[in-house]
Motif scaffolding. Sequence first.
Motif, PDB file in Angstrom:
ATOM      1  N   LEU A  46       0.825  -1.204   0.000  1.00 25.87           N
ATOM      2  CA  LEU A  46       0.000   0.000   0.000  1.00 25.87           C
ATOM      3  C   LEU A  46       0.863   1.260   0.000  1.00 25.87           C
ATOM      4  O   LEU A  46       0.566   2.233  -0.710  1.00 25.87           O
ATOM      5  N   VAL A  47       1.929   1.266   0.792  1.00 23.95           N
ATOM      6  CA  VAL A  47       2.825   2.422   0.850  1.00 23.95           C
ATOM      7  C   VAL A  47       3.459   2.676  -0.512  1.00 23.95           C
ATOM      8  O   VAL A  47       3.472   3.806  -1.021  1.00 23.95           O
ATOM      9  N   LEU A  48       3.973   1.634  -1.132  1.00 26.88           N
ATOM     10  CA  LEU A  48       4.614   1.797  -2.440  1.00 26.88           C
ATOM     11  C   LEU A  48       3.605   2.225  -3.504  1.00 26.88           C
ATOM     12  O   LEU A  48       3.892   3.099  -4.321  1.00 26.88           O
ATOM     13  N   ALA A  49       2.421   1.617  -3.473  1.00 29.85           N
ATOM     14  CA  ALA A  49       1.404   1.952  -4.471  1.00 29.85           C
ATOM     15  C   ALA A  49       0.916   3.394  -4.315  1.00 29.85           C
ATOM     16  O   ALA A  49       0.647   4.075  -5.310  1.00 29.85           O
ATOM     17  N   SER A  50       0.825   3.872  -3.078  1.00 32.31           N
ATOM     18  CA  SER A  50       0.301   5.216  -2.820  1.00 32.31           C
ATOM     19  C   SER A  50       1.316   6.308  -3.124  1.00 32.31           C
ATOM     20  O   SER A  50       0.957   7.388  -3.590  1.00 32.31           O
ATOM     21  N   LEU A  51       2.593   6.031  -2.858  1.00 36.26           N
ATOM     22  CA  LEU A  51       3.587   7.095  -2.885  1.00 36.26           C
ATOM     23  C   LEU A  51       4.498   7.098  -4.105  1.00 36.26           C
ATOM     24  O   LEU A  51       5.056   8.137  -4.449  1.00 36.26           O
ATOM     25  N   SER A  52       4.644   5.954  -4.762  1.00 40.62           N
ATOM     26  CA  SER A  52       5.652   5.870  -5.822  1.00 40.62           C
ATOM     27  C   SER A  52       5.355   6.793  -7.005  1.00 40.62           C
ATOM     28  O   SER A  52       6.261   7.273  -7.673  1.00 40.62           O
ATOM     29  N   GLY A  53       4.071   7.080  -7.259  1.00 40.31           N
ATOM     30  CA  GLY A  53       3.737   7.928  -8.407  1.00 40.31           C
ATOM     31  C   GLY A  53       3.385   9.348  -8.044  1.00 40.31           C
ATOM     32  O   GLY A  53       2.994  10.135  -8.918  1.00 40.31           O
ATOM     33  N   ALA A  54       3.524   9.731  -6.773  1.00 43.14           N
ATOM     34  CA  ALA A  54       3.133  11.078  -6.354  1.00 43.14           C
ATOM     35  C   ALA A  54       4.167  12.108  -6.811  1.00 43.14           C
ATOM     36  O   ALA A  54       5.342  11.802  -6.995  1.00 43.14           O
ATOM     37  N   ASN A 145      13.300  -7.751  21.441  1.00 47.47           N
ATOM     38  CA  ASN A 145      14.306  -6.780  21.022  1.00 47.47           C
ATOM     39  C   ASN A 145      13.684  -5.807  20.017  1.00 47.47           C
ATOM     40  O   ASN A 145      13.323  -6.207  18.913  1.00 47.47           O
ATOM     41  N   PRO A 146      13.555  -4.505  20.354  1.00 53.58           N
ATOM     42  CA  PRO A 146      12.885  -3.575  19.456  1.00 53.58           C
ATOM     43  C   PRO A 146      13.612  -3.372  18.130  1.00 53.58           C
ATOM     44  O   PRO A 146      12.979  -3.213  17.088  1.00 53.58           O
ATOM     45  N   LEU A 147      14.960  -3.369  18.150  1.00 54.15           N
ATOM     46  CA  LEU A 147      15.710  -3.185  16.914  1.00 54.15           C
ATOM     47  C   LEU A 147      15.542  -4.377  15.974  1.00 54.15           C
ATOM     48  O   LEU A 147      15.462  -4.222  14.753  1.00 54.15           O
ATOM     49  N   LYS A 148      15.477  -5.556  16.564  1.00 55.35           N
ATOM     50  CA  LYS A 148      15.247  -6.762  15.772  1.00 55.35           C
ATOM     51  C   LYS A 148      13.852  -6.722  15.148  1.00 55.35           C
ATOM     52  O   LYS A 148      13.670  -7.071  13.979  1.00 55.35           O
ATOM     53  N   ALA A 149      12.861  -6.254  15.936  1.00 56.28           N
ATOM     54  CA  ALA A 149      11.498  -6.133  15.414  1.00 56.28           C
ATOM     55  C   ALA A 149      11.436  -5.116  14.284  1.00 56.28           C
ATOM     56  O   ALA A 149      10.750  -5.316  13.280  1.00 56.28           O
ATOM     57  N   LEU A 150      12.181  -4.007  14.435  1.00 54.32           N
ATOM     58  CA  LEU A 150      12.215  -2.969  13.411  1.00 54.32           C
ATOM     59  C   LEU A 150      12.832  -3.498  12.122  1.00 54.32           C
ATOM     60  O   LEU A 150      12.333  -3.225  11.018  1.00 54.32           O
ATOM     61  N   ALA A 151      13.903  -4.267  12.258  1.00 54.56           N
ATOM     62  CA  ALA A 151      14.580  -4.820  11.082  1.00 54.56           C
ATOM     63  C   ALA A 151      13.706  -5.829  10.345  1.00 54.56           C
ATOM     64  O   ALA A 151      13.894  -6.062   9.146  1.00 54.56           O
ATOM     65  N   LYS A 152      12.746  -6.419  11.065  1.00 61.00           N
ATOM     66  CA  LYS A 152      11.852  -7.404  10.455  1.00 61.00           C
ATOM     67  C   LYS A 152      10.533  -6.798   9.979  1.00 61.00           C
ATOM     68  O   LYS A 152       9.599  -7.539   9.662  1.00 61.00           O
ATOM     69  N   THR A 153      10.445  -5.465   9.947  1.00 62.96           N
ATOM     70  CA  THR A 153       9.212  -4.792   9.538  1.00 62.96           C
ATOM     71  C   THR A 153       9.313  -4.368   8.078  1.00 62.96           C
ATOM     72  O   THR A 153      10.002  -3.377   7.765  1.00 62.96           O
ATOM     73  N   PRO A 154       8.644  -5.049   7.166  1.00 63.30           N
ATOM     74  CA  PRO A 154       8.765  -4.724   5.738  1.00 63.30           C
ATOM     75  C   PRO A 154       8.318  -3.311   5.389  1.00 63.30           C
ATOM     76  O   PRO A 154       8.843  -2.710   4.448  1.00 63.30           O
ATOM     77  N   THR A 155       7.366  -2.749   6.148  1.00 66.69           N
ATOM     78  CA  THR A 155       6.858  -1.422   5.827  1.00 66.69           C
ATOM     79  C   THR A 155       7.934  -0.358   5.949  1.00 66.69           C
ATOM     80  O   THR A 155       7.925   0.638   5.213  1.00 66.69           O
ATOM     81  N   VAL A 156       8.875  -0.530   6.865  1.00 67.80           N
ATOM     82  CA  VAL A 156       9.977   0.430   7.017  1.00 67.80           C
ATOM     83  C   VAL A 156      10.772   0.512   5.713  1.00 67.80           C
ATOM     84  O   VAL A 156      11.092   1.605   5.217  1.00 67.80           O
TER      85      VAL A 156
END
Length: 291
Positions: A46-54, A145-156
Motif C-alpha cells: 500500500l505504501v509503495l502503491a500510494s507514494l511511488s507515483g506522487a 528486542n525492538p531493533l530486531k522487530a524494526l529490522a523485520k518490519t517490511p513497511t519500514v
Amino acid sequence: MLAELFAVMAPVLAGAGLGFTWVRLGHPYPVDFVTRLVFNIGTPALVLASLSGAEIDASGFGRTMLATALVMVSMAAATFAVAKLLRHDWRVLLAPMMYPNTGNMGLPVVLYAFGSAGFAYGITVMVTVSLFQFTLGTVLASRGNPLKALAKTPTVYAIVIAMALLLTDTSLPLWLANSVDLMSGFTVPLMLITLGVSLASIQVKSLRSGVGFSLVRIPLAAAVAWLIGQALGLLPMAQSILVLQMSMPVAVFNYLFAQKSGREPAYVASLVFCSTLLALIYLPILLALLV
C-alpha cells in the motif's frame, strides 16, 4: 459538503459494519493471521502503491515533513497530561494521540478541499506519519528486542524506497507497479473488517471513553499544528493542510498495533470508531475555517 464527507467515510463504516456483523452472526475470524498478513504484505504494498507515483516539490517536502514531525512529538508529550485527565495508561493512548488517519481518510478530504495543488502537501504529511508509525510504533509494540522487530518490519523498507522514489522523481517499472497495486488492494478492506470484529465486543463505557478522548485530542491537535505551522512559516495552504491532516480521526493502524502488542485493542478500536463518527460533525466546521 456533508455529502462529500460521507462519501469519504462510507467505506470506513461499511467495512467495520461488515466485520461487526460477521462476528455477531457467529462466524470465526482469524484476527492474528489477518493482522500479520496486513502488516507484512498489504501495508508495504500500500505504501509503495500510494507514494511511488506522487509528485512532490523537494523544498516544500522538507519543511512540511519537519512541521508534521514536530506536531507528532508535541502530541506525544501531551499524552501524559491527557492520560492523567482521562485516567488511562499513557502507553495505550500514545499512538492514538500521535497518529491520525492521514491516508485513506485524510487524502480524499485534502483532495476534495484543496484540489491537486494541495494534494502533494497531504501526501507529505502522510509519508511523515507513516515513517513515525512504522518505526517508533514498531519499537513500542515489540515484545522482545525492538531493533530486531524494526529490522523485520517490511513497511519500514517500503517507506524508505518510496521516499527515495519521491525525492528522485523515479517511478517503479510498470510490471512491478501493477503487481504492488494489485497486492495493496486487500489492505484497507481487511483493516476495516478487523476493526469491526473488535467493535463487536466493545462495551458502552468504552464508547463514552472514545468520545471523551476525541473531544480532547481533536482541538489539541488542530491548535498544535496551527502554532507549529506559524512558527515554521509554512505557506497558507501547507499550514491549512497540516492542521486538517493532523486533526483527522484516529488511524485504524493504531488498532492493529494495539492488537499486535496486546495493549487494550478493544479500547483503541472504540477511539477509532468514535473519532471517525465525530468527523461528520467537526470536519465541515474545520474546513469552513481553513478553506
